[in-house]
Design an enzyme around this catalytic site. Sequence first.
Site, PDB file in Angstrom:
ATOM      1  N   ASP A  57       5.745   0.171   6.175  1.00 32.61           N
ATOM      2  CA  ASP A  57       4.600  -0.143   5.327  1.00 32.61           C
ATOM      3  C   ASP A  57       4.760   0.437   3.925  1.00 32.61           C
ATOM      4  O   ASP A  57       5.406   1.468   3.731  1.00 32.61           O
ATOM      5  CB  ASP A  57       3.313   0.417   5.943  1.00 32.61           C
ATOM      6  CG  ASP A  57       2.076  -0.347   5.500  1.00 32.61           C
ATOM      7  OD1 ASP A  57       1.946  -1.522   5.870  1.00 32.61           O
ATOM      8  OD2 ASP A  57       1.249   0.220   4.767  1.00 32.61           O
ATOM      9  N   GLY A  58       4.119  -0.220   2.960  1.00 33.82           N
ATOM     10  CA  GLY A  58       4.123   0.308   1.601  1.00 33.82           C
ATOM     11  C   GLY A  58       3.288   1.560   1.458  1.00 33.82           C
ATOM     12  O   GLY A  58       3.532   2.371   0.556  1.00 33.82           O
ATOM     13  N   HIS A  59       2.285   1.730   2.309  1.00 32.29           N
ATOM     14  CA  HIS A  59       1.418   2.921   2.241  1.00 32.29           C
ATOM     15  C   HIS A  59       1.515   3.661   3.573  1.00 32.29           C
ATOM     16  O   HIS A  59       1.061   3.193   4.603  1.00 32.29           O
ATOM     17  CB  HIS A  59      -0.031   2.507   1.988  1.00 32.29           C
ATOM     18  CG  HIS A  59      -0.917   3.647   1.569  1.00 32.29           C
ATOM     19  ND1 HIS A  59      -0.915   4.881   2.194  1.00 32.29           N
ATOM     20  CD2 HIS A  59      -1.830   3.744   0.561  1.00 32.29           C
ATOM     21  CE1 HIS A  59      -1.796   5.668   1.605  1.00 32.29           C
ATOM     22  NE2 HIS A  59      -2.366   5.005   0.611  1.00 32.29           N
ATOM     23  N   HIS A  96      -0.925  -3.114   3.287  1.00 34.84           N
ATOM     24  CA  HIS A  96      -1.520  -2.002   4.038  1.00 34.84           C
ATOM     25  C   HIS A  96      -1.820  -2.287   5.506  1.00 34.84           C
ATOM     26  O   HIS A  96      -2.677  -1.628   6.095  1.00 34.84           O
ATOM     27  CB  HIS A  96      -2.836  -1.564   3.376  1.00 34.84           C
ATOM     28  CG  HIS A  96      -2.707  -0.984   2.005  1.00 34.84           C
ATOM     29  ND1 HIS A  96      -2.261  -1.700   0.926  1.00 34.84           N
ATOM     30  CD2 HIS A  96      -2.979   0.267   1.530  1.00 34.84           C
ATOM     31  CE1 HIS A  96      -2.273  -0.938  -0.145  1.00 34.84           C
ATOM     32  NE2 HIS A  96      -2.689   0.264   0.188  1.00 34.84           N
ATOM     33  N   CYS A 119     -12.096   5.090  -0.352  1.00 30.55           N
ATOM     34  CA  CYS A 119     -11.288   5.901   0.557  1.00 30.55           C
ATOM     35  C   CYS A 119     -11.705   7.367   0.552  1.00 30.55           C
ATOM     36  O   CYS A 119     -11.619   8.051   1.571  1.00 30.55           O
ATOM     37  CB  CYS A 119      -9.806   5.760   0.212  1.00 30.55           C
ATOM     38  SG  CYS A 119      -9.415   6.073  -1.514  1.00 30.55           S
ATOM     39  N   CYS A 120     -12.159   7.869  -0.598  1.00 27.99           N
ATOM     40  CA  CYS A 120     -12.396   9.311  -0.724  1.00 27.99           C
ATOM     41  C   CYS A 120     -13.636   9.822   0.021  1.00 27.99           C
ATOM     42  O   CYS A 120     -13.544  10.837   0.730  1.00 27.99           O
ATOM     43  CB  CYS A 120     -12.454   9.706  -2.197  1.00 27.99           C
ATOM     44  SG  CYS A 120     -10.904   9.402  -3.095  1.00 27.99           S
ATOM     45  N   HIS A 127       3.069   7.208  -5.765  1.00 28.66           N
ATOM     46  CA  HIS A 127       1.656   7.329  -5.380  1.00 28.66           C
ATOM     47  C   HIS A 127       1.431   8.616  -4.592  1.00 28.66           C
ATOM     48  O   HIS A 127       2.022   8.832  -3.537  1.00 28.66           O
ATOM     49  CB  HIS A 127       1.288   6.104  -4.544  1.00 28.66           C
ATOM     50  CG  HIS A 127      -0.165   5.960  -4.259  1.00 28.66           C
ATOM     51  ND1 HIS A 127      -0.784   6.582  -3.198  1.00 28.66           N
ATOM     52  CD2 HIS A 127      -1.133   5.254  -4.886  1.00 28.66           C
ATOM     53  CE1 HIS A 127      -2.058   6.263  -3.172  1.00 28.66           C
ATOM     54  NE2 HIS A 127      -2.306   5.449  -4.197  1.00 28.66           N
ATOM     55  N   GLU A 164      -1.729   6.014  -9.646  1.00 33.82           N
ATOM     56  CA  GLU A 164      -2.334   7.172  -8.959  1.00 33.82           C
ATOM     57  C   GLU A 164      -1.229   8.118  -8.494  1.00 33.82           C
ATOM     58  O   GLU A 164      -1.199   8.561  -7.348  1.00 33.82           O
ATOM     59  CB  GLU A 164      -3.162   6.691  -7.764  1.00 33.82           C
ATOM     60  CG  GLU A 164      -4.254   5.698  -8.142  1.00 33.82           C
ATOM     61  CD  GLU A 164      -5.031   5.165  -6.952  1.00 33.82           C
ATOM     62  OE1 GLU A 164      -4.445   5.080  -5.852  1.00 33.82           O
ATOM     63  OE2 GLU A 164      -6.216   4.838  -7.104  1.00 33.82           O
TER      64      GLU A 164
END
Length: 657
Positions: A191-193, A141, A419-420, A270, A322
């Site tokens: 990036d992976g995310h 990340h 994160c939320c 995801h 997710e």
Amino acid sequence: MGQTASTDKARPVSMKDVRIQDDFWNYYIDLVRDVVVPYQWEAINDRVEGAERSGAVSNFKIAAGLAEGEFYGFVFQDTDVAKWLEAVAYLLVSKRDAALEQVADEMIDIIGKAQQPNGYLNTYFTIKEPEGKWTNLTECHELYTAGHMIEAGVAYYKATGKRKLLDIVSRAADNIAEVFGDGPGQIAGYDGHQEIELALVKLYEATGERRYLELSRYFIDKRGQQPSFFVEEAERRGWTTHWRKNKIHIDHAYFQAHQPVREQEAAAGHAVRVVYMLAGMADVARETGDETLLEACRRLWDNIANKQMYVTGGIGSMAQGEAFSFDYDLPNDTIYSETCAAIGLIFFAHRMLQLEPNSRYADVMERALYNTVLGGMSRDGRHFFYVNPLEVTPGVCEGRNKNFNHVKPVRQEWFGCACCPPNIARLLASLGEYVYSVKGDTVYAHLYIGGEAELAVGGAKLRLKQEAGVPWEGKARFEVSLAQPSSFALALRVPDWAAGAEVLVNGAAYPIDGRVRDGYAVIDREWADGDVAELALEMPVMRVRSHPLVKGNASKVALQRGPLVYCVEEADNGPQLQQLMLPLDAKLEVGFDAELAGGLKLITAEALRLELPQWGSQLYRTDSGASLKPAVATFIPYYAWANRGKGEMAVWVKERV
């Protein structure tokens, strides 16, 4: 790449020019200012008793040389600070607060000291694994974390005019541009995310530096190309993994890297990463005129909205990863529906509205906002849902069946992976940006939220005052203030929940037959100071049914009124909610509860309840002895559930034909 000029695009009205004054929404905006942001500052400073430790602020102090210690938290822990700063920036736009601004400035000073001389900024790799920088993009990340800090830097600069954080993130972006690319010694990867993509476009818009836009496009274009960057990276690293002791397993679909983005047909992997990627793709398509990117956005939007979205606007049906699973797989009890995913869907919808104003995007934006996002936070602003289920039995999700353990029957104080909560805060603090956009000589009203907006349209400057009754009443009133008469169009969205719509202009009926374009009733005329347009929307209680391929909802129905989806709770209806049935001809009445969740409209229905005889110890019987007894079922808005303690909840109930 099929690029064309991108001059005919809409633009959102800056939140600097929108002041929300709305009976429903001001509570939540004030809650973010007075409770949520202060509470989250305490949380990321590890000062909330009983909450999971964060470590986010202390990590920056350690990286800055201001404290001693070890890194704590997830590899992306920096993002909690970044999203907090972004929310603060939006609050400062609407109301300057010297004390809050000073706290933010002091945090920015610490961030500046934590930045390395070459611009690199990431506390995990600075403190814990300096030799590991840029070696595990798949899992760690780094660009995602940088993206959130870039968003914060842009937001804070726009809010305050202060450049310190903007300069910090610009240096970080310049460092990324040196590291990534197809040149000698550069990393030809991504990036992976996803997150950096949309952040770089914001940085481009704030600075005018086109290299940031080009870098965003580079990351989008690289994703999914062959040979696999993630495989090549893993080979260089010896197939080690950040998360486990065994070798890394790469599921390319999880990272949306199974195909080039322009070739992907369905949302996969995801859920948050999908919609963040699509938001970035829409941004780049808007700024470059890339029609192939826009077509991919449309195609994936259609798949999500028509085949993989919950009635609440939640997305991501599968706890494993997710993630999205497959079309029409929308279980209610093992659902994931992460709050961040719904927020990401709102980001994507908002961007599509700038590319092509169409009510289908605003309808989904509104659905996710009023249901999943609001449901993700309690009325006290201190408890949050990460997962947003549509069916809950506390004894099951707290039992030994681990397939349900991710579902919580009550909101939590904080999360190790938090994160939320800050995502909710930054969205609600910036809500003014989502109400209007302007394209050419047309003002589009996407959301019915009261307040005032300063607009420039058709060569004229005007003030638009909106009074709205949504979500309880289908009414909106717009008063125009102009220095001199001007011709322009006011386009009012006709929501998908409206059974009918009528428009009045200065008290006289304004026929909209033939004037509804892409879901907006267009009032095109010469306007004068003091003119008023009124919209009346029929807001009946609607029975919503699923596509036949959604197996979990077969023979079931959900209730919706306006943008609000409703649910039944044990607090009103007793346990064993699966025994409730709603007859096809049941009378549905709307009432008001002044005590629950600050006051709301509820729905009562003439229902039936399955009554069973004493069952005994037998697991199965051939004679049921069951009967149906009259009952009254009470439905409350989904966002208000779990405010009265722990109990069962269900959105979908059996329908008796």
